[in-house]
Design a protein around this motif. Structure first.
Motif, PDB file in Angstrom:
ATOM      1  N   SER A   1     -31.855  27.163 -30.389  1.00 55.90           N
ATOM      2  CA  SER A   1     -31.415  25.769 -30.367  1.00 55.90           C
ATOM      3  C   SER A   1     -31.014  25.379 -31.783  1.00 55.90           C
ATOM      4  O   SER A   1     -31.429  26.035 -32.748  1.00 55.90           O
ATOM      5  CB  SER A   1     -32.554  24.868 -29.892  1.00 55.90           C
TER       6      SER A   1
ATOM      7  N   ALA B   1     -45.348  23.392 -27.239  1.00 52.25           N
ATOM      8  CA  ALA B   1     -44.282  22.598 -27.850  1.00 52.25           C
ATOM      9  C   ALA B   1     -44.909  21.318 -28.412  1.00 52.25           C
ATOM     10  O   ALA B   1     -45.950  20.867 -27.942  1.00 52.25           O
ATOM     11  CB  ALA B   1     -43.218  22.261 -26.806  1.00 52.25           C
ATOM     12  N   HIS B   2     -44.268  20.730 -29.404  1.00 48.82           N
ATOM     13  CA  HIS B   2     -44.770  19.494 -29.993  1.00 48.82           C
ATOM     14  C   HIS B   2     -44.801  18.401 -28.927  1.00 48.82           C
ATOM     15  O   HIS B   2     -43.943  18.356 -28.041  1.00 48.82           O
ATOM     16  CB  HIS B   2     -43.862  19.079 -31.150  1.00 48.82           C
TER      17      HIS B   2
ATOM     18  N   GLN C   1     -43.941  15.435 -28.871  1.00 49.55           N
ATOM     19  CA  GLN C   1     -42.725  14.619 -28.703  1.00 49.55           C
ATOM     20  C   GLN C   1     -41.702  15.341 -27.822  1.00 49.55           C
ATOM     21  O   GLN C   1     -41.025  14.721 -26.994  1.00 49.55           O
ATOM     22  CB  GLN C   1     -42.134  14.270 -30.069  1.00 49.55           C
ATOM     23  N   ALA C   2     -41.588  16.651 -28.019  1.00 52.20           N
ATOM     24  CA  ALA C   2     -40.681  17.439 -27.170  1.00 52.20           C
ATOM     25  C   ALA C   2     -41.186  17.460 -25.727  1.00 52.20           C
ATOM     26  O   ALA C   2     -40.410  17.378 -24.770  1.00 52.20           O
ATOM     27  CB  ALA C   2     -40.564  18.862 -27.717  1.00 52.20           C
TER      28      ALA C   2
ATOM     29  N   GLN D   1     -40.311  14.303 -23.993  1.00 58.26           N
ATOM     30  CA  GLN D   1     -38.903  14.335 -23.571  1.00 58.26           C
ATOM     31  C   GLN D   1     -38.772  15.081 -22.234  1.00 58.26           C
ATOM     32  O   GLN D   1     -38.100  14.629 -21.314  1.00 58.26           O
ATOM     33  CB  GLN D   1     -38.085  15.024 -24.667  1.00 58.26           C
TER      34      GLN D   1
END
Lengths: 391, 267
Positions: A195, A285-286, A288-289, A292
């Motif tokens: 990414s 994964a963090h 925040q991700a 999402q």
């Protein structure tokens, strides 16, 4: 453009003996050890042939998986260091997020560089989600561990005096790397980055960024790399900073093409046989991700390939370049143009049940007819990309 | 399964900004939340606030409470709990902890604050009694997605009915952050602290262990062993409740807290 031959070294005969997940869950009772022995030796033969035909070689590493028996990059690279002559030896990569002992990684990579006379390309990776269940490393804070391990490995390879290390995650009383690597200051470093966000990490360091089977989305990834590289170093990167991995199968006739395409589909089907939590373990994964993802309604056809149903779809998706050598070259050249140019093609040249004879033909045809043409592809970024970056 | 929610107040303890809820009058109940985080609208909180002062912090790394690199375990969190009790000058405290919070309540109590009067442990985690290394004390929920965890947590809502795309961003962020912290402190050793067994004798205050008879995470044997490991504890079984008894049977949990603290007051 240069090329690295690669096989995941699967134990594919076990796949039909078990209905469930091929990573984590499949009991090793389905992995006949004599079959493993035959297959692992056959994969080494392929690597050796790829070297003889002018390619470099790449190995990867997984654990608890029937889809990749190679559980130690450096063990296999050590063998390859002895049975290949000219090939660069790419390990992509050692999962330093999960290794409790990064100095061991530095030591083993150093042996490979030493044995091979300086042919090592040193991949350092975060690792797939399911690797956390094998290593039991905490999913949370993995990137902090990754960077500390990275800094420690670089220090071990570049310092010329013994030193101690008391970091947040790793603690060593005496680091003193013997032998030190042949390539100074250290072998070239490769990261995987699928990414634009992850490509930035390698761009900031000027390392090679490899995108795996992402298809046309590699354009955004490579653009992200070029942008960050430009900001960091004040110039555009040479295309040798970018790599793309695709399945490749050259064939002599229609029947062989059909077999190769079927093997590619069998590989793609095997990818899907994984617990959802093993793809994205909680904490991996963090948050925040993750938020999402939680708030995004599910999209259309999932899985790798996005619902490809025929060979043409696979080529357009940048997953499989297939057919007679001319066609394979045309597909690669078109994809290279589409994503803005990359310097290393990672040739996933043996997939699923694809037998030695078909792989042998593919390697020989590729080496004779495709490799010389790819070598002519210009190694600088295209004008369109330069415009895009400076805009 | 419930949504996490914002808490109205903030305080700095252990150098960390902690958000918390502090409402009601009377004897103090310090409520240590489950892995799904705090919410003032939980029935158990509303019931207790009628008769008691209820203090409910978002634990470090949960909600918007600050995390720090020195908070890696539930044991590490216990010092923040002690600091909070002192910062708010709480005395004669009944510590009620659910699941992860029950584990934390015991970790806090082993540090022997004279301000803590009693513990009510609602399906607590944190100990391992199995001695065979190939036997896991709890099913490995981390090999499932968080959306599948309700099946282990709740008897009344085994299917997670929460609609994440529809909720406010802030709520979803809190949920994701809560899960991240739950994994950080629960991953390995899995949902227990091997050192706690050697310290639990220090948690000398009277304790009541609650166990939901539909608990899919911890067994009845586990709850019995837990109560036996504490110096002064009894076990009460709550019929029809899963691992999150506070969610499945909030009135039963609230009543147990009131009866236990009332009995001890009168004793």
């Amino acid at each position: 453009m240069d090329v690295y031959f690669f096989s995941e070294q699967s134990h594919y005969p076990s796949w039909g003996k078990f209905d469930g997940m091929l990573r984590g869950d499949i009991p090793n009772e389905h992995g006949d050890p004599m079959v493993s022995s035959r297959l692992l030796n056959s994969y080494l033969d392929m690597y050796q042939l790829a070297d003889q035909c002018g390619m470099n070689v790449m190995v990867n590493e997984h654990h608890i998986a029937s889809t990749c028996m190679n559980n130690s990059i450096t063990l296999t690279l050590s063998v390859l260091a002895r049975i290949t002559k000219n090939a660069r030896l790419l390990g992509l990569g050692s999962i330093i997020t999960n290794r409790p002992d990064p100095i061991r990684v530095a030591e083993e990579y150093s042996i490979v560089d030493s044995l091979s006379g300086g042919r090592l390309d040193m991949g350092l990776v975060k690792g797939a989600g399911w690797e956390l269940y094998a290593s039991n490393a905490n999913p949370v804070g993995g990137m902090d561990r990754f960077w500390e391990a990275h800094d420690l490995i670089i220090a071990a390879m570049t310092r010329r005096e013994p030193f101690s290390w008391e970091g947040e995650h790793f603690d060593y009383r005496c680091v003193n790397l013997w032998p030190r690597p042949v390539q100074q200051d250290h072998p070239p470093i490769w990261f995987t980055g699928n990414s634009p966000g992850s490509a930035k990490l390698s761009a900031k360091k000027g390392y090679v960024n490899a995108a795996f089977l992402t298809g046309p989305a590699a354009k955004q990834t490579f653009d992200g790399y070029r942008e960050t590289y430009q900001e960091t170093f004040g110039k555009q990167p040479h295309t040798d900073r970018l790599a793309y991995l695709a399945m490749i199968a050259c064939s002599r006739d229609k029947d062989q093409t059909e077999r190769n395409v079927n093997a590619a589909f069998a590989y793609l089907a095997s990818v899907a046989r994984m617990r959802p939590a093993h793809v994205t373990p909680p904490g991996y994964a963090h948050y925040q991700a993750i938020t999402q993802m939680m708030q995004t309604p599910p999209r259309g056809p999932g899985g790798m390939g996005g619902g490809a149903t025929n060979a043409d779809d696979l080529a357009k998706a940048g997953l499989l370049f297939w057919g007679e050598p001319e066609r394979v070259y045309d597909q690669i050249a078109a994809f290279n143009e589409l994503v803005g140019g990359f310097g290393h093609l990672l040739n996933m040249g043996q997939n699923a049940h694809q037998p030695y004879e078909d792989v042998r033909d593919s390697i020989e045809l590729f080496g004779e007819f495709v490799l010389p043409e790819l070598a002519k592809i210009d190694g600088t970024p295209t004008a369109a990309v330069k415009e895009n970056v400076t805009a | 399964m419930y949504y996490p929610a914002a808490l109205p107040k903030q305080i700095t303890v252990s150098g960390l900004q902690i958000e918390y809820f502090d409402e009601g009058q009377g004897q103090v109940v310090l409520y240590l939340h489950s892995s799904e985080g705090p919410n003032p609208d939980l029935e158990v909180v509303k019931a207790l606030t009628k008769t008691n002062r209820v203090v409910m912090p978002a634990l470090p790394g949960f909600g918007i409470s600050e995390a720090a690199s020195f908070i890696r375990t539930v044991d590490d969190m216990s010092y923040v709990g002690l600091d909070l009790i002192e910062a708010l000058d709480l005395t004669d405290v009944t510590v009620l902890g659910s699941s992860l919070g029950g584990w934390l309540a015991v970790e806090v109590a082993t540090k022997a604050s004279p301000r803590i009067a009693r513990l009510v442990l609602d399906n607590p985690l944190g100990l391992r009694f199995a001695t065979d290394p190939m036997v896991r004390e709890f099913p490995d929920i981390y090999q499932d997605l968080p959306s599948q965890w309700s099946a282990f947590f709740s008897a009344s809502e085994p299917m997670d009915g929460r609609d994440w795309p529809s909720v406010e961003r802030d709520i979803a962020l809190r949920a994701a952050r809560n899960r991240e912290m739950f994994v950080k402190v629960g991953w390995s050793p899995y949902l227990h602290n091997p050192k706690l067994a050697g310290r639990i004798h220090r948690a000398t205050v009277p304790a009541l262990v609650l166990w939901g008879d539909q608990d899919k995470l911890a067994s009845h044997d586990y709850a019995q062993s837990y109560a036996a490991a504490l110096p002064d504890a009894s076990l009460e079984v709550i019929a029809g409740a899963g691992h999150f008894a506070f969610l499945d049977k909030p009135e039963a949990v609230a009543s147990a807290v009131l009866a236990f603290s009332g009995n001890k007051q009168n004793a």
